[in-house]
Design a protein around this motif. Structure first.
Motif, PDB file in Angstrom:
ATOM      1  N   GLY A   1      23.615 -15.645 -10.341  1.00 30.72           N
ATOM      2  CA  GLY A   1      22.638 -15.018  -9.459  1.00 30.72           C
ATOM      3  C   GLY A   1      21.378 -14.560 -10.174  1.00 30.72           C
ATOM      4  N   LYS A   2      21.510 -14.103 -11.403  1.00 32.01           N
ATOM      5  CA  LYS A   2      20.346 -13.597 -12.129  1.00 32.01           C
ATOM      6  C   LYS A   2      19.587 -14.696 -12.867  1.00 32.01           C
ATOM      7  N   LYS A   3      20.122 -15.911 -12.888  1.00 37.42           N
ATOM      8  CA  LYS A   3      19.444 -17.006 -13.575  1.00 37.42           C
ATOM      9  C   LYS A   3      18.528 -17.727 -12.597  1.00 37.42           C
TER      10      LYS A   3
ATOM     11  N   LYS B   1      26.140 -28.392 -21.213  1.00 39.25           N
ATOM     12  CA  LYS B   1      25.496 -27.177 -21.693  1.00 39.25           C
ATOM     13  C   LYS B   1      26.298 -25.946 -21.284  1.00 39.25           C
ATOM     14  N   ALA B   2      26.179 -24.900 -22.061  1.00 37.45           N
ATOM     15  CA  ALA B   2      26.896 -23.653 -21.815  1.00 37.45           C
ATOM     16  C   ALA B   2      26.126 -22.778 -20.819  1.00 37.45           C
ATOM     17  N   PHE B   3      26.721 -21.668 -20.432  1.00 42.83           N
ATOM     18  CA  PHE B   3      26.110 -20.642 -19.565  1.00 42.83           C
ATOM     19  C   PHE B   3      25.900 -21.113 -18.133  1.00 42.83           C
ATOM     20  N   ARG B   4      26.759 -21.980 -17.630  1.00 41.98           N
ATOM     21  CA  ARG B   4      26.595 -22.515 -16.286  1.00 41.98           C
ATOM     22  C   ARG B   4      27.803 -22.180 -15.404  1.00 41.98           C
ATOM     23  N   SER B   5      28.758 -21.403 -15.916  1.00 40.75           N
ATOM     24  CA  SER B   5      30.006 -21.235 -15.173  1.00 40.75           C
ATOM     25  C   SER B   5      30.021 -20.019 -14.241  1.00 40.75           C
ATOM     26  N   HIS B   6      29.372 -18.933 -14.597  1.00 43.30           N
ATOM     27  CA  HIS B   6      29.404 -17.738 -13.747  1.00 43.30           C
ATOM     28  C   HIS B   6      28.183 -16.884 -14.048  1.00 43.30           C
ATOM     29  N   ILE B   7      28.026 -15.807 -13.254  1.00 46.69           N
ATOM     30  CA  ILE B   7      26.843 -14.927 -13.312  1.00 46.69           C
ATOM     31  C   ILE B   7      25.573 -15.762 -13.119  1.00 46.69           C
TER      32      ILE B   7
ATOM     33  N   LYS C   1      18.927 -22.992 -14.115  1.00 51.06           N
ATOM     34  CA  LYS C   1      20.196 -23.596 -13.703  1.00 51.06           C
ATOM     35  C   LYS C   1      20.078 -25.113 -13.612  1.00 51.06           C
ATOM     36  N   ALA C   2      18.935 -25.600 -13.173  1.00 53.33           N
ATOM     37  CA  ALA C   2      18.720 -27.043 -13.095  1.00 53.33           C
ATOM     38  C   ALA C   2      18.709 -27.667 -14.492  1.00 53.33           C
TER      39      ALA C   2
END
Length: 64
Positions: A34-36, A26-32, A41-42
Motif C-alpha cells: 500500500g505504501k509503495k 526482484k525482492a520487496f514485492r510480497s507484502h506491504i 511496484k511495476a
C-alpha cells in the motif's frame, strides 16, 4: 562418492536464460504494497539477472 543433490529452494527461485545467464525475481514485492508507488511496484514486476560473480555458485546449486 554419491551424487550431489539439487538445492530445491534454488531451483524454484532461479531460471536460466537462452544465453545461459541466471534469471531472478526482484525482492520487496510480497507484502506491504500500500505504501509503495505504482511505478515502484511495476518496476518490481520486471525480472532481473543475477550478478555475474554469483552465477557460478547458483548454477552449481541448481545442477549439482
Amino acid at each position: 562418492m554419491p551424487k550431489m543433490k539439487t538445492r530445491k529452494s534454488v531451483k524454484k527461485r532461479f531460471r536460466l536464460t537462452a544465453n545461459d545467464h541466471v534469471k531472478r525475481k526482484k525482492a520487496f514485492r510480497s507484502h506491504i504494497l500500500g505504501k509503495k508507488s505504482s511505478k515502484r511496484k511495476a518496476q518490481l514486476r520486471q525480472g532481473g539477472l543475477v550478478h555475474e560473480s554469483l552465477e557460478k555458485q547458483i548454477r552449481s546449486m541448481m545442477y549439482a
